[in-house]
Design a protein around this motif. Sequence first.
Motif, PDB file in Angstrom:
ATOM      1  N   GLY A   1    -101.026 120.090  92.961  1.00 20.11           N
ATOM      2  CA  GLY A   1     -99.954 119.240  93.988  1.00 20.11           C
ATOM      3  C   GLY A   1     -99.274 118.438  92.837  1.00 20.11           C
ATOM      4  N   MET A   2     -98.049 118.038  93.190  1.00 21.90           N
ATOM      5  CA  MET A   2     -97.387 116.931  92.596  1.00 21.90           C
ATOM      6  C   MET A   2     -97.360 115.638  93.413  1.00 21.90           C
ATOM      7  SD  MET A   2     -93.663 117.083  90.706  1.00 21.90           S
ATOM      8  CE  MET A   2     -94.197 118.564  89.580  1.00 21.90           C
ATOM      9  N   TYR A   3     -97.937 114.486  92.870  1.00 24.32           N
ATOM     10  CA  TYR A   3     -97.938 113.413  93.902  1.00 24.32           C
ATOM     11  C   TYR A   3     -97.065 112.192  93.152  1.00 24.32           C
ATOM     12  CZ  TYR A   3    -101.300 116.213  95.937  1.00 24.32           C
ATOM     13  OH  TYR A   3    -102.179 117.396  96.547  1.00 24.32           O
ATOM     14  N   PRO A   4     -96.953 111.180  93.629  1.00 26.48           N
ATOM     15  CA  PRO A   4     -96.196 109.744  93.138  1.00 26.48           C
ATOM     16  C   PRO A   4     -97.238 109.236  92.231  1.00 26.48           C
ATOM     17  CG  PRO A   4     -95.993 109.978  95.635  1.00 26.48           C
ATOM     18  CD  PRO A   4     -96.925 110.990  95.386  1.00 26.48           C
ATOM     19  N   GLY A   5     -96.907 108.770  90.986  1.00 29.12           N
ATOM     20  CA  GLY A   5     -97.757 108.058  90.170  1.00 29.12           C
ATOM     21  C   GLY A   5     -98.425 107.032  90.743  1.00 29.12           C
ATOM     22  N   GLY A   6     -99.631 106.865  90.319  1.00 26.99           N
ATOM     23  CA  GLY A   6    -100.231 105.697  90.869  1.00 26.99           C
ATOM     24  C   GLY A   6    -101.084 105.829  92.154  1.00 26.99           C
TER      25      GLY A   6
ATOM     26  N   GLU B   1     -94.803 115.924  98.508  1.00 26.74           N
ATOM     27  CA  GLU B   1     -95.369 114.593  98.605  1.00 26.74           C
ATOM     28  C   GLU B   1     -95.115 113.792  97.515  1.00 26.74           C
ATOM     29  OE1 GLU B   1     -99.383 114.487 100.260  1.00 26.74           O
ATOM     30  OE2 GLU B   1     -99.203 116.672  99.986  1.00 26.74           O
ATOM     31  N   THR B   2     -94.201 114.236  96.622  1.00 29.41           N
ATOM     32  CA  THR B   2     -93.985 113.586  95.294  1.00 29.41           C
ATOM     33  C   THR B   2     -92.856 112.410  95.483  1.00 29.41           C
ATOM     34  OG1 THR B   2     -93.747 113.578  93.016  1.00 29.41           O
ATOM     35  CG2 THR B   2     -92.458 115.267  94.343  1.00 29.41           C
TER      36      THR B   2
END
Length: 278
Positions: free
Chosen positions: A86-91, A197-198
């Motif tokens: 998956g690709m998610y928000p950094g941090g 979710e990114t």
Amino acid sequence: MNLVLTGSTSGIGWETLKALLPHFDHVFLPVRNLEKAKKMIHPLTEKHKIQLIPMDLSLMKSVQEGVQHILKSTDKVHVLINNAGGMYPGGKLTEEKLDLTFATNHLGHFLLTLELLPLLKNGQAKIINVSSEAHRLAASLNSDWGLRKAGNTINAYGKVKLYNILFTKELKRRYEDQGIQAYALHPGAVKTAFGSETSLIAKAIIRATQLLFISPKAGANTSIFLAMSPKDQLKNGGYFDKKKPKTPAAIALDPKPAEELWNYSLKTLQDLRPDSSE
């Protein structure tokens, strides 16, 4: 033959499951949402072959608990497909204070693979890691293996997709002489709920390019090809695109970062749980 497949309840994982189910005697599906998985597999005519394994790949405790069900159920695994991602928000961090992108796309699969090694050796297994051409976005690596300082969603995703290839290369180096083969692949730009979710910027990029995306069924083709092809017809440690070997970015061919990533991953697991696999 026995199959373990992660990420089976959506996108290319679901298409991979449907295509491979007739060819395996027992299929283990680690799933985060057990109820969703039960509903999805209910219409499948060969669902009796499936064993659902509760497992959240972003949480190493959950991976450790889930893998015990597999270890108790069989002594051999012939194909392991590390497909979830998956690709998610950094941090964004997990409950175990790991970067979510790092944990979900790399460390959970790293731990799952290591815990299954006795079964994989017994099955002379193939390990198939779903990477991406996005690995080319990771122009360089530094000591921030765990993405503690990675604030950019796209850059972080590029790095973990590079990790998938480095992991594949290191599996080949360590276990080829024990009958295990490992491959990485690019499934294509697939039209799924991926990236939901990114960050807003990443979502905008995905939406802007979706008209060029392929179907999940087409995206599953290379995973299916690698799972079903005789090992002597495949390049161990290779990176595949559209069912053919492809040269990855130069950094993915360097054995030094592959070993460094392996050692960092082990150290991270040991810090979480002193008796973790080695």
